[in-house]
Design a protein around this motif. Structure first.
Motif: not given
Length: 87
Positions: A60-80
Protein backbone atom coordinates in the motif's frame (compact mmCIF):
# COMPACT_ATOMS: atom_id res chain seq x y z
CA UNK A 1 2.95 15.38 2.35
CA UNK A 2 5.88 15.42 0.00
CA UNK A 3 7.08 11.84 -0.38
CA UNK A 4 4.83 8.79 -0.72
CA UNK A 5 5.41 6.00 1.77
CA UNK A 6 4.86 2.29 1.11
CA UNK A 7 3.71 -0.28 3.62
CA UNK A 8 4.29 -3.94 2.76
CA UNK A 9 2.27 -6.67 4.47
CA UNK A 10 2.52 -10.41 3.99
CA UNK A 11 -0.97 -11.77 3.28
CA UNK A 12 -2.01 -15.23 4.35
CA UNK A 13 -5.69 -15.02 3.38
CA UNK A 14 -6.90 -15.23 -0.19
CA UNK A 15 -6.88 -11.75 -1.82
CA UNK A 16 -10.56 -12.11 -2.84
CA UNK A 17 -11.58 -12.27 0.83
CA UNK A 18 -9.44 -9.26 1.71
CA UNK A 19 -10.80 -7.16 -1.17
CA UNK A 20 -14.40 -8.06 -0.32
CA UNK A 21 -13.84 -7.05 3.31
CA UNK A 22 -12.05 -3.84 2.26
CA UNK A 23 -14.88 -2.82 -0.07
CA UNK A 24 -17.47 -3.44 2.66
CA UNK A 25 -15.46 -1.41 5.19
CA UNK A 26 -14.89 1.41 2.70
CA UNK A 27 -18.59 1.62 1.87
CA UNK A 28 -19.50 1.61 5.57
CA UNK A 29 -17.24 4.62 6.22
CA UNK A 30 -17.82 6.52 2.98
CA UNK A 31 -14.36 5.90 1.53
CA UNK A 32 -13.81 5.54 -2.23
CA UNK A 33 -12.36 2.10 -3.00
CA UNK A 34 -11.83 1.01 -6.58
CA UNK A 35 -9.85 -2.11 -7.37
CA UNK A 36 -9.55 -5.85 -7.65
CA UNK A 37 -7.20 -8.62 -6.50
CA UNK A 38 -4.31 -7.11 -8.47
CA UNK A 39 -4.37 -3.38 -7.78
CA UNK A 40 -6.55 -0.43 -6.88
CA UNK A 41 -6.96 3.00 -5.29
CA UNK A 42 -8.35 4.22 -1.98
CA UNK A 43 -9.42 7.82 -1.28
CA UNK A 44 -11.22 9.58 1.53
CA UNK A 45 -10.85 11.64 4.70
CA UNK A 46 -7.65 13.30 3.49
CA UNK A 47 -6.05 10.06 2.32
CA UNK A 48 -5.01 8.97 -1.13
CA UNK A 49 -3.34 5.60 -1.59
CA UNK A 50 -3.00 2.76 -4.02
CA UNK A 51 -2.35 -0.91 -3.48
CA UNK A 52 -0.74 -3.74 -5.38
CA UNK A 53 -0.79 -7.48 -4.74
CA UNK A 54 2.31 -9.42 -5.78
CA UNK A 55 2.22 -13.10 -4.82
CA UNK A 56 1.56 -13.04 -1.06
CA UNK A 57 2.65 -9.43 -0.44
CA UNK A 58 0.29 -6.46 -0.33
CA UNK A 59 1.99 -3.09 -0.94
CA UNK A 60 0.00 0.00 0.00
CA UNK A 61 1.53 3.30 -1.10
CA UNK A 62 0.16 6.37 0.67
CA UNK A 63 0.41 9.53 -1.44
CA UNK A 64 -1.54 11.86 0.85
CA UNK A 65 -2.52 11.77 4.52
CA UNK A 66 -3.68 14.34 7.05
CA UNK A 67 -0.64 16.27 8.33
CA UNK A 68 -1.60 15.80 11.98
CA UNK A 69 -1.59 12.00 11.69
CA UNK A 70 1.83 10.41 12.35
CA UNK A 71 3.16 7.67 10.07
CA UNK A 72 3.24 5.18 12.93
CA UNK A 73 -0.51 5.57 13.38
CA UNK A 74 -1.16 5.24 9.65
CA UNK A 75 0.84 2.02 9.47
CA UNK A 76 -0.80 0.65 12.63
CA UNK A 77 -4.29 1.30 11.24
CA UNK A 78 -3.46 -0.20 7.83
CA UNK A 79 -2.12 -3.37 9.45
CA UNK A 80 -5.18 -3.61 11.71
CA UNK A 81 -7.49 -3.27 8.70
CA UNK A 82 -5.92 -6.27 7.02
CA UNK A 83 -5.86 -8.21 10.32
CA UNK A 84 -2.07 -8.24 10.43
CA UNK A 85 -1.66 -5.96 13.45
CA UNK A 86 1.66 -6.98 15.06
CA UNK A 87 0.24 -6.37 18.50
Amino acid sequence: MKTPKSIQIEIFDHPDELITKAKETAQKYGVHFLGDTDQGVIRGFGFKADYLFQENVLTITVFRKPAFLPWTTVEEKVRALVNMDPG
